[in-house]
Scaffold this motif. Structure first.
Motif, PDB file in Angstrom:
ATOM      1  N   ASN A 219     -11.377 -13.678 -10.148  1.00 28.41           N
ATOM      2  CA  ASN A 219     -10.113 -13.091 -10.599  1.00 28.41           C
ATOM      3  C   ASN A 219      -9.999 -13.104 -12.116  1.00 28.41           C
ATOM      4  O   ASN A 219      -9.362 -12.231 -12.705  1.00 28.41           O
ATOM      5  CB  ASN A 219      -8.936 -13.852  -9.989  1.00 28.41           C
ATOM      6  N   THR A 220     -10.596 -14.104 -12.774  1.00 29.09           N
ATOM      7  CA  THR A 220     -10.524 -14.167 -14.237  1.00 29.09           C
ATOM      8  C   THR A 220     -11.108 -12.907 -14.870  1.00 29.09           C
ATOM      9  O   THR A 220     -10.601 -12.421 -15.881  1.00 29.09           O
ATOM     10  CB  THR A 220     -11.284 -15.396 -14.756  1.00 29.09           C
ATOM     11  N   ILE A 221     -12.189 -12.397 -14.280  1.00 21.62           N
ATOM     12  CA  ILE A 221     -12.815 -11.173 -14.804  1.00 21.62           C
ATOM     13  C   ILE A 221     -11.947  -9.963 -14.481  1.00 21.62           C
ATOM     14  O   ILE A 221     -11.698  -9.107 -15.342  1.00 21.62           O
ATOM     15  CB  ILE A 221     -14.221 -11.007 -14.209  1.00 21.62           C
ATOM     16  N   THR A 222     -11.467  -9.901 -13.243  1.00 16.71           N
ATOM     17  CA  THR A 222     -10.636  -8.772 -12.824  1.00 16.71           C
ATOM     18  C   THR A 222      -9.362  -8.684 -13.642  1.00 16.71           C
ATOM     19  O   THR A 222      -8.964  -7.606 -14.099  1.00 16.71           O
ATOM     20  CB  THR A 222     -10.270  -8.909 -11.326  1.00 16.71           C
ATOM     21  N   LYS A 225     -10.006  -7.516 -17.193  1.00 18.44           N
ATOM     22  CA  LYS A 225     -10.338  -6.084 -17.187  1.00 18.44           C
ATOM     23  C   LYS A 225      -9.079  -5.238 -17.012  1.00 18.44           C
ATOM     24  O   LYS A 225      -8.905  -4.213 -17.680  1.00 18.44           O
ATOM     25  CB  LYS A 225     -11.329  -5.794 -16.066  1.00 18.44           C
ATOM     26  N   ASN A 226      -8.195  -5.667 -16.116  1.00 20.43           N
ATOM     27  CA  ASN A 226      -7.013  -4.877 -15.790  1.00 20.43           C
ATOM     28  C   ASN A 226      -5.870  -5.032 -16.793  1.00 20.43           C
ATOM     29  O   ASN A 226      -5.055  -4.121 -16.949  1.00 20.43           O
ATOM     30  CB  ASN A 226      -6.491  -5.245 -14.397  1.00 20.43           C
ATOM     31  N   GLU A 418      -0.921  -6.707 -10.374  1.00 20.34           N
ATOM     32  CA  GLU A 418      -0.328  -5.683  -9.507  1.00 20.34           C
ATOM     33  C   GLU A 418       0.622  -4.764 -10.271  1.00 20.34           C
ATOM     34  O   GLU A 418       0.847  -3.623  -9.870  1.00 20.34           O
ATOM     35  CB  GLU A 418       0.422  -6.364  -8.356  1.00 20.34           C
ATOM     36  N   GLU A 419       1.151  -5.257 -11.389  1.00 20.55           N
ATOM     37  CA  GLU A 419       2.081  -4.439 -12.191  1.00 20.55           C
ATOM     38  C   GLU A 419       1.357  -3.498 -13.143  1.00 20.55           C
ATOM     39  O   GLU A 419       1.987  -2.668 -13.795  1.00 20.55           O
ATOM     40  CB  GLU A 419       3.039  -5.344 -12.978  1.00 20.55           C
ATOM     41  N   ASN A 420       0.020  -3.662 -13.281  1.00 18.61           N
ATOM     42  CA  ASN A 420      -0.806  -2.753 -14.085  1.00 18.61           C
ATOM     43  C   ASN A 420      -0.204  -2.518 -15.474  1.00 18.61           C
ATOM     44  O   ASN A 420       0.207  -1.406 -15.825  1.00 18.61           O
ATOM     45  CB  ASN A 420      -0.965  -1.414 -13.355  1.00 18.61           C
TER      46      ASN A 420
END
Length: 505
Positions: A219-222, A225-226, A418-420
């Motif tokens: 999740n740290t990478i995701t 990135k996001n 989730e809020e992008n």
């Protein structure tokens, strides 16, 4: 060649070097990210769940293996007493790795002792010992793979070590990939054992992430990135020109004008590498291929992460050591190594160690006596540890407050992702998250909260400022030397603590 080393002398010298370096523990300079890993380890002990906030599963740490090591140390020594035993463990592993590396280059007791001393006190090596992160263990694994696999050609090392390496950090795929390619070039044949080790390493980490967390990568990478903006090529190049040269040197200066000195040091290191390779090319080919690979890895890793604008210091600690090694080797490989070692001590060892001492004293003071105390304050005013605080970073303050946490990047809670916020903007993303999660506390850098720029202005009516924390209040000392250090490099920033009003709906 018969091993003529006096291992007892090397062992005693290594113990003394570790004890000497342990003086840096008193600076209490511990990296925020170490506290994230330690809290994840604590979460496993208390909830039986690999997570950060209670029973919610999340790969909030960048390192799985080190989290499990943290579980062992916290279980054995207790929550309040495990830190220094773990730091000593990291330092011992790092020192063993340096010793193994020294043995690849020298068959002289005095030279290996000096090699251990010089490498151990390089600024990144000091940070790998005292900052509590996983890089001492990682360096140990790297050198074990080079010693037993790359040099001694033991298949077990090619299979086992990649698994341990990738479980320590997923970005070590760069090291493993480069070693695989380099080994094929040098051996002129396919390395089946290393390929099997690499495949097992990738599959085991992916399967663990998928079956436990329901995700392929951490999740740290995701979340990074996001939730980090994606710069253009021109922006990346501008940042690389500004920051990049610092990371090719052995220290990272806070002002880019000093980049010139790190570039000069890097060029000197290249010259030393060329001289060593010419000297070792025929009779001592193993030495040549080891130092050439390490330097090659240091350059490529720095370029890859630099062009990606990943400027977290720890990405570059091991590459910085690799890039500096030719200078130490040229000193110790000379027939006049005693004279050159004295010169090295005067012109490089003392300045570099002193620089890191100043940095660690200032940073440790700011983090331990400032950020930690904010966490302890929150712990004292909020007995219900089920309540959430929204802040950044998720290190000292959450660790010592024991509150549940949502951080501004989404490292420890997925709701922000989730809020992008890259697509919607922080003003909208943060507003949506606060309205949904309703954290009891918000710790911010600004007054008014978020500079008054949240999209939903009604949120400001739901929270009230209850406490201000000013870095200037702690960046001082009655000791004149410490006072100069704290003012020269103040560590930390102002924080404002907001609490949700009880009447807020």
């Amino acid at each position: 060649m018969k091993d003529s080393l006096n291992k007892s002398r090397i062992f005693i010298a290594s113990i003394l070097i570790i004890l000497l370096k342990s003086l840096f523990f008193f600076t209490r300079h511990i990296q925020e990210d170490a506290l994230i890993s330690w809290r994840v380890a604590r979460n496993i002990i208390e909830y039986g769940v690999y997570g950060y906030n209670g029973i919610e599963k999340i790969s909030a740490s960048t390192t799985h293996l080190y989290v499990f090591v943290g579980v062992i140390f916290q279980s054995v020594f207790g929550e309040g007493n495990f830190i220094y035993p773990l730091l000593i463990f990291n330092t011992i592993l790092l020192t063993i790795g340096i010793y193994w590396l020294g043995k690849l280059f020298f068959n002289s007791t005095n030279k290996i002792i000096l090699f251990i001393l010089f490498v151990s006190f390089l600024p990144p090596a000091i940070k790998m010992s005292i900052l509590g992160m996983e890089f001492g263990m990682l360096f140990f694994f790297y050198i074990a793979l080079i010693k037993y696999g790359f040099v001694e050609r033991k298949n077990w090392a090619f299979i086992v070590m990649p698994i341990l390496i990738l479980w320590t950090r997923i970005d070590t795929c760069v090291f493993l990939g480069l070693l695989f390619i380099y080994d094929i070039v040098k051996q002129r044949k396919w390395n089946t054992a290393l390929m099997i080790g690499g495949v097992l390493a990738v599959l085991s980490t992916i399967f663990f992430n998928w079956f436990y967390f329901g995700e392929i990568v951490n999740n740290t990478i995701t979340s990074k990135k996001n939730n980090y903006s994606n710069p253009t090529l021109l922006e990346r190049w501008a940042e690389f020109k500004y920051f990049g040269p610092n990371y090719f040197g052995i220290v990272k200066f806070p002002i880019s004008i000093y980049n010139f000195s790190t570039i000069i040091l890097f060029l000197i290191s290249i010259i030393c590498l060329i001289i060593l390779n010419k000297k070792w090319k025929t009779k001592e080919a193993d030495k040549s291929k080891v130092i050439s690979f390490l330097f090659f890895f240091g350059v490529v890793k720095t370029i890859i992460f630099g062009t990606a604008n990943s400027w977290f210091d720890w990405y570059y600690w091991i590459p910085q050591i690799c890039l500096f090694l030719p200078i130490i080797l040229i000193v110790l490989d000379s027939e006049k190594y005693r004279t050159l070692s004295i010169a090295y001590l005067i012109f490089l060892f003392v300045p570099l160690t002193s620089y890191q001492a100043v940095h660690s004293i200032a940073t440790g003071h700011g983090e331990w006596n400032y950020a930690r105390k904010i966490g302890l304050y929150l712990d004292s005013i909020e007995p219900n540890k089920e309540n959430y605080i929204f802040l950044e970073p998720a290190g000292y303050i959450p660790y010592f407050s024991k509150l549940k946490v949502i951080d501004y990047v989404g490292l420890v809670d997925k709701r922000l992702t989730e809020e992008n916020i890259v697509k919607n903007g922080k003003e909208v993303g943060f507003s949506n998250l606060i309205n949904k999660a309703k954290p009891k506390y918000i710790l911010e850098d600004f007054k008014p909260m978020f500079k008054g720029e949240l999209a939903d202005k009604t949120i400001y009516d739901d929270y009230e400022l209850i406490k201000e924390f000013k870095i200037n209040n702690v960046a001082k000392s009655d000791n004149p030397i410490l006072d100069k250090i704290y003012k020269f490099k103040p560590s930390g920033r102002n924080f404002y603590l907001y609490k949700r009003k009880s009447t807020a709906k």
